[in-house]
Design an enzyme around this catalytic site. Structure first.
Site, PDB file in Angstrom:
ATOM      1  CG  HIS A   1      28.407  46.032 -27.035  1.00 31.79           C
ATOM      2  ND1 HIS A   1      27.824  46.973 -27.675  1.00 31.79           N
ATOM      3  CD2 HIS A   1      27.780  45.281 -26.284  1.00 31.79           C
ATOM      4  CE1 HIS A   1      26.748  46.877 -27.059  1.00 31.79           C
ATOM      5  NE2 HIS A   1      26.225  45.904 -26.425  1.00 31.79           N
TER       6      HIS A   1
ATOM      7  CD  GLU B   1      24.550  42.066 -27.961  1.00 35.55           C
ATOM      8  OE1 GLU B   1      23.777  41.971 -26.930  1.00 35.55           O
ATOM      9  OE2 GLU B   1      25.657  42.787 -28.047  1.00 35.55           O
TER      10      GLU B   1
HETATM   11  C1  PEP Z   1      23.415  44.996 -25.287  1.00 36.14           C
HETATM   12  O1  PEP Z   1      23.920  46.263 -25.077  1.00 36.14           O
HETATM   13  O2  PEP Z   1      24.344  44.126 -25.462  1.00 36.14           O
HETATM   14  C2  PEP Z   1      21.683  44.731 -25.437  1.00 36.14           C
HETATM   15  C3  PEP Z   1      21.536  43.714 -25.793  1.00 36.14           C
HETATM   16  O3  PEP Z   1      21.013  46.094 -24.932  1.00 36.14           O
HETATM   17  P1  PEP Z   1      19.737  45.988 -24.818  1.00 36.14           P
HETATM   18  O4  PEP Z   1      19.255  44.845 -24.169  1.00 36.14           O
HETATM   19  O5  PEP Z   1      19.504  47.185 -24.113  1.00 36.14           O
HETATM   20  O6  PEP Z   1      19.021  45.931 -26.146  1.00 36.14           O
END
Ligand code: PEP
Length: 232
Positions: free
Chosen positions: A95, A162
């Protein structure tokens, strides 16, 4: 099959997490029953001190992080032994908060990946570019470099794309931006590709059309929002 995952990060006490899990499980039980839930993989990643027995009917519990060891002299860390106690077999690795705030580079992430692969864990392996890399237009190469260090053919792998600039910022990547990266990653691996970055109950249904699932941070803390996303 769509993957819907909630990452509580360092939020919610143990009691609040248990209350949430019980409430979500019974909402799913009473409203959907197995007809709808069967085509969804629903995961919650509570903080490690809130882990409980992984025996919910609709929800699979996972760890946000774990040391790559069975047990030992690793002050402050959670080890495999602690996950085994609760029958946890799912983990988030890489992450961006682990990478950026706790200095977990590709080597460390790869080491953890190899360890938990050897234990047959389901691994959500997170990758994503910073705003600087996005602006430099080298983001596809960057994503490739992040994946290069792991076995992308591992059968229990889920890739979480992400973009860092969209995490916790309320800045959602556009559907075109998500689509471009998801297709690129699909060329590299047969693993499901989920998207994370400011996913909420309003944008989830569009994102789910172009990805294999969503990894939700902030919006997952609100049970009604997370439930809405599952329904979508
Ligand atoms: C995450 O922490 O994986 C994430 C996507 O956070 P958020 O949805 O708050 O952007």
């Amino acid at each position: 099959m769509k993957v819907i995952a909630g990452n509580f990060k360092s939020n919610l006490t143990r009691k609040a997490s248990i209350d949430y899990l019980n409430a979500l499980n019974s909402k799913l039980d009473s409203v959907f029953d197995s007809r709808i839930c069967n085509d969804k993989d629903i995961y919650i990643f509570p903080s490690n001190t809130s882990l409980v027995q992984n025996n919910y009917k609709y929800i699979t519990l996972g760890a946000q992080n774990c040391n790559d060891s069975k047990s030992g002299a690793f002050t402050g860390e959670t080890s495999l032994l602690h996950l085994e106690e609760f029958d946890i077999k799912t983990i988030l690795i890489g992450h961006s908060e682990r990478r950026n705030l706790f200095f977990e580079n590709d080597d460390i992430c790869a080491r953890k990946f190899d360890y938990f692969k050897s234990k047959n864990f389901k691994i959500f392996y997170c990758i994503g570019e910073s705003l600087e890399v996005r602006t430099s237009k080298k983001y596809l190469d960057f994503l490739e470099s992040q994946l290069k260090v792991i076995d992308v053919d591992y059968k229990n792998l889920i890739i979480a794309y992400e973009p860092i600039w969209a995490i916790g910022t309320g800045l959602n990547a556009t559907l075109e931006q998500i689509s471009e990266c998801v297709s690129h990653l699909r060329d590299m691996s047969n693993a499901p590709i989920v998207y994370g970055g400011s996913v909420n109950e309003n944008n989830s249904s569009d994102i789910l059309k172009i990805s294999d699932g969503v990894l939700v941070g902030s919006a997952s803390l609100d049970i009604n929002k997370f439930y809405q996303i599952i329904k979508e």
